[in-house]
Design an enzyme around this catalytic site. Structure first.
Site, PDB file in Angstrom:
ATOM      1  N   ARG A   1       5.951   1.997   5.790  1.00  0.00           N
ATOM      2  CA  ARG A   1       6.838   3.152   5.959  1.00  0.00           C
ATOM      3  C   ARG A   1       6.281   4.442   5.339  1.00  0.00           C
ATOM      4  NH1 ARG A   1      11.901  -0.302   3.760  1.00  0.00           N
ATOM      5  NH2 ARG A   1      10.141  -1.448   2.839  1.00  0.00           N
TER       6      ARG A   1
ATOM      7  N   ALA B   1       2.629  -5.870  -6.072  1.00  0.00           N
ATOM      8  CA  ALA B   1       1.905  -4.676  -5.596  1.00  0.00           C
ATOM      9  C   ALA B   1       0.974  -4.994  -4.431  1.00  0.00           C
ATOM     10  CB  ALA B   1       1.110  -4.077  -6.746  1.00  0.00           C
TER      11      ALA B   1
HETATM   12  C1  UD1 Z   1      13.067  -5.324  -2.096  1.00  0.00           C
HETATM   13  C2  UD1 Z   1      14.175  -6.377  -2.252  1.00  0.00           C
HETATM   14  C3  UD1 Z   1      15.533  -5.680  -2.130  1.00  0.00           C
HETATM   15  C4  UD1 Z   1      15.645  -4.597  -3.192  1.00  0.00           C
HETATM   16  C5  UD1 Z   1      14.458  -3.624  -3.127  1.00  0.00           C
HETATM   17  C6  UD1 Z   1      14.475  -2.723  -4.352  1.00  0.00           C
HETATM   18  C7  UD1 Z   1      13.355  -8.510  -1.346  1.00  0.00           C
HETATM   19  C8  UD1 Z   1      13.398  -9.444  -0.212  1.00  0.00           C
HETATM   20  N1  UD1 Z   1      14.037  -7.370  -1.217  1.00  0.00           N
HETATM   21  O1  UD1 Z   1      13.169  -4.763  -0.793  1.00  0.00           O
HETATM   22  O2  UD1 Z   1      16.577  -6.629  -2.299  1.00  0.00           O
HETATM   23  O3  UD1 Z   1      16.862  -3.901  -3.042  1.00  0.00           O
HETATM   24  O4  UD1 Z   1      13.212  -4.339  -3.137  1.00  0.00           O
HETATM   25  O5  UD1 Z   1      13.515  -1.698  -4.285  1.00  0.00           O
HETATM   26  O6  UD1 Z   1      12.738  -8.806  -2.342  1.00  0.00           O
HETATM   27  N2  UD1 Z   1       5.323  -7.019  -1.888  1.00  0.00           N
HETATM   28  C9  UD1 Z   1       4.268  -7.879  -2.072  1.00  0.00           C
HETATM   29  N3  UD1 Z   1       4.040  -8.837  -1.126  1.00  0.00           N
HETATM   30  C10 UD1 Z   1       4.820  -8.989  -0.045  1.00  0.00           C
HETATM   31  C11 UD1 Z   1       5.898  -8.112   0.133  1.00  0.00           C
HETATM   32  C12 UD1 Z   1       6.145  -7.142  -0.815  1.00  0.00           C
HETATM   33  O7  UD1 Z   1       3.544  -7.789  -3.060  1.00  0.00           O
HETATM   34  O8  UD1 Z   1       4.536  -9.909   0.754  1.00  0.00           O
HETATM   35  C13 UD1 Z   1       5.569  -5.994  -2.917  1.00  0.00           C
HETATM   36  C14 UD1 Z   1       5.474  -4.578  -2.385  1.00  0.00           C
HETATM   37  O9  UD1 Z   1       4.173  -4.070  -2.529  1.00  0.00           O
HETATM   38  C15 UD1 Z   1       6.492  -3.823  -3.227  1.00  0.00           C
HETATM   39  C16 UD1 Z   1       7.503  -4.899  -3.643  1.00  0.00           C
HETATM   40  O10 UD1 Z   1       6.886  -6.146  -3.413  1.00  0.00           O
HETATM   41  O11 UD1 Z   1       5.894  -3.286  -4.392  1.00  0.00           O
HETATM   42  C17 UD1 Z   1       8.791  -4.801  -2.865  1.00  0.00           C
HETATM   43  O12 UD1 Z   1       8.524  -4.933  -1.480  1.00  0.00           O
HETATM   44  P1  UD1 Z   1       9.222  -4.011  -0.403  1.00  0.00           P
HETATM   45  O13 UD1 Z   1       8.706  -4.378   0.929  1.00  0.00           O
HETATM   46  O14 UD1 Z   1       9.158  -2.600  -0.799  1.00  0.00           O
HETATM   47  O15 UD1 Z   1      10.728  -4.546  -0.521  1.00  0.00           O
HETATM   48  P2  UD1 Z   1      12.065  -3.795  -0.141  1.00  0.00           P
HETATM   49  O16 UD1 Z   1      12.242  -3.831   1.316  1.00  0.00           O
HETATM   50  O17 UD1 Z   1      12.102  -2.469  -0.795  1.00  0.00           O
HETATM   51 CA    CA Z   2      10.664  -1.274  -1.913  1.00  0.00          CA
END
Ligand code: UD1
Ligand code: CA
Length: 458
Positions: free
Chosen positions: A16, A10
């Site tokens: 986006r 989180a």
């Molecule tokens: C991610 C997955 C993708 C999957 C999708 C499902 C990866 C690389 N990709 O993509 O394969 O299909 O979720 O919904 O894992 N977050 C952090 N720290 C970070 C980056 C993200 O805590 O440095 C958290 C975000 O707050 C979010 C979650 O991780 O709750 C997912 O991150 P997000 O950027 O939404 O990933 P997707 O591009 O959706």
């Molecule tokens: Ca996501």
């Protein structure tokens, strides 16, 4: 049973969403997305829950409170890097670790439990929760070999046109052997289109080390919906609304048109209650049995007891006791209490006031800061004048009193039992019990004088 741990991601900003509010705090059916996720995770009974926070860390912690432990990800370098922040809290522990995103609010604990179970029966070191998506764009794709074994996950931005056609997606939910998870995470790099540490890369790493990886495909894509923008947010709200409404209907609530009935997650409703279209029930509202809620009502954080009838009204932090009826067009504001069988009619506003049993305020009144006893009649247009520009004052009206139309009751005053305030009076002093109070100018008639005025006709 094997020990269970859970990590909720989180920390992301949610670019986006184009929002000041951190992504996981956007609400679905009145509850932050990350709260939905935590609620479902809690029901799988993990020994430890760690939420990875970063953007808006303090705000996220305030929303979730002590239901979770927290690890801070100072810079958002990717989902793999995010999970790594939980390392210290999970170091040396044996067991299975669930990883779930804070932006998949529709996932249910049943699915998470099935995932744990599938993982155990497969004896794999890591199991990915997958789904078939009608439109897989934006999700990581599941690559399986010719006999169907998972090989790796490829992100949208790294996908070749051929891979982009695969419609089995990564839901962002996984279980891993705890020790191997952190071992593999230390080996990921940022060699990809987004220059991030992808959690998904550990699948390939574990495989190359000879470990068994499994994929558990769930039936419903809807549960795995990941909310990255406002379009997905509205879709999530729609799906959650459907789920909530189905549950209430199964429990005996009549929804005339579920499509246009908006009931938030925490609301409770008794059976045989009927709800008309375009009604919003919000917050921690509790509604009893046999209640009628007519169209265009908005009720928030209120208690509505059984056999109440409400039409086209706004009710906030108020209590309506059984048998009372409210509206149309009434406004009950914080600390309004409408006791048994009382009646609040059109264009009546009640705030910080009690309307006693069987009492009536039928038309066009402001009832502020007053305790009204039972069987009191509040005439049309009565105003309790509760504010002098600086302070608020309270009044008391005893049982069986009668307040004539258009009276101003200037708080603080005490109107005794059976007291009668005449219509049009401005009351600034107490009215003793059984007394008749006049607080208006005496009427004077000037004979024939109306002839001098323009309205006059022979
Ligand atoms: C991610 C997955 C993708 C999957 C999708 C499902 C990866 C690389 N990709 O993509 O394969 O299909 O979720 O919904 O894992 N977050 C952090 N720290 C970070 C980056 C993200 O805590 O440095 C958290 C975000 O707050 C979010 C979650 O991780 O709750 C997912 O991150 P997000 O950027 O939404 O990933 P997707 O591009 O959706
Ligand atoms: Ca996501």
């Amino acid at each position: 049973m094997d020990k269970r741990y859970a990590i909720i991601l989180a920390a992301g900003k949610g670019t986006r969403m184009k929002s000041q509010l951190y992504k996981v705090l956007h609400e679905v059916a009145g509850k932050a997305m990350v709260d939905h996720v935590l609620t479902q995770v809690e029901r799988t009974k993990p020994n430890k829950i760690i939420t990875i926070v970063g953007h808006g860390a303090e705000t996220v912690k305030n929303v979730l409170g002590d239901r979770s432990e927290y690890a801070l990800q100072e810079e958002q370098l990717g989902t793999g890097h995010a999970v790594l922040q939980a390392k210290d809290l999970l170091l040396g522990k044996t067991g299975t670790t669930l990883i779930v995103s804070g932006d998949t609010p529709l996932l249910t604990w049943e699915t998470l439990s099935n995932l744990f179970e599938y993982h155990a029966t497969r004896r794999s070191v890591g199991t990915v929760l997958t789904a078939k998506a009608p439109d897989p764009f934006g999700y990581g794709r599941i690559i399986r070999d010719h006999i169907g074994v998972v090989e790796k996950i490829v992100e949208q931005k790294d996908a070749t046109p051929e891979i982009a056609r695969i419609n089995e997606i990564n839901t962002g939910t996984y279980v891993f052997d705890n020790a191997l998870l952190f071992d593999a995470l230390s080996k990921i790099d940022t060699n990809n289109a987004q220059g991030e540490y992808y959690l998904t890369d550990i699948i390939e790493i574990l495989k190359s080390e000879g470990h068994t990886i499994a994929a558990y495909q769930m039936d419903s894509f809807e549960e795995s919906l990941g909310v990255n923008d406002r379009i997905a947010l509205s879709e999530a709200n729609k799906l959650m609304r459907h789920r909530i409404n189905q549950t209430h209907m199964v429990h005996g609530v009549t929804l005339i048109d579920p499509e246009s009935t908006y009931i938030e997650s925490e609301v409770e409703i008794g059976n045989d209650t009927i709800i008309e279209p375009n009604v919003f029930l919000k917050g921690k509202t509790v509604i009893g049995k046999d209640v009628f809620i007519g169209s265009n009502c908005e009720i928030r954080d209120s208690v509505i007891e059984s056999n109440v009838k409400i039409r086209s009204s706004v009710i906030e932090e108020a209590v309506v006791k059984s048998g009372a009826d409210v509206g149309p067009m009434a406004h009950l504001r914080p600390k309004a209490e409408i006791l048994e069988n009382a009646h609040v009619g059109n264009f009546v506003e009640v705030k910080g006031a009690t309307l006693g049993k069987g009492s009536k305020a039928g038309h066009l009144s402001y009832i502020g800061n007053v305790k009204i006893g039972k069987d009191v009649n509040v005439g049309a247009g009565v105003i309790f004048v509760n504010y002098d520009g600086k302070n608020k004052y309270d009044s008391v009206v005893e049982d069986h009193a009668f307040i004539g139309s258009n009276a101003n009751i200037v708080n603080p005053v005490h109107i005794g039992k059976n007291g009668l305030v005449t219509a049009g009076s401005t009351i600034t002093e107490d009215v003793p019990k059984e007394s008749l109070a006049f607080g208006r100018a005496k009427q004077v008639n000037k004979e024939g004088r109306a002839k001098n005025y323009p309205h006059y006709k022979e």
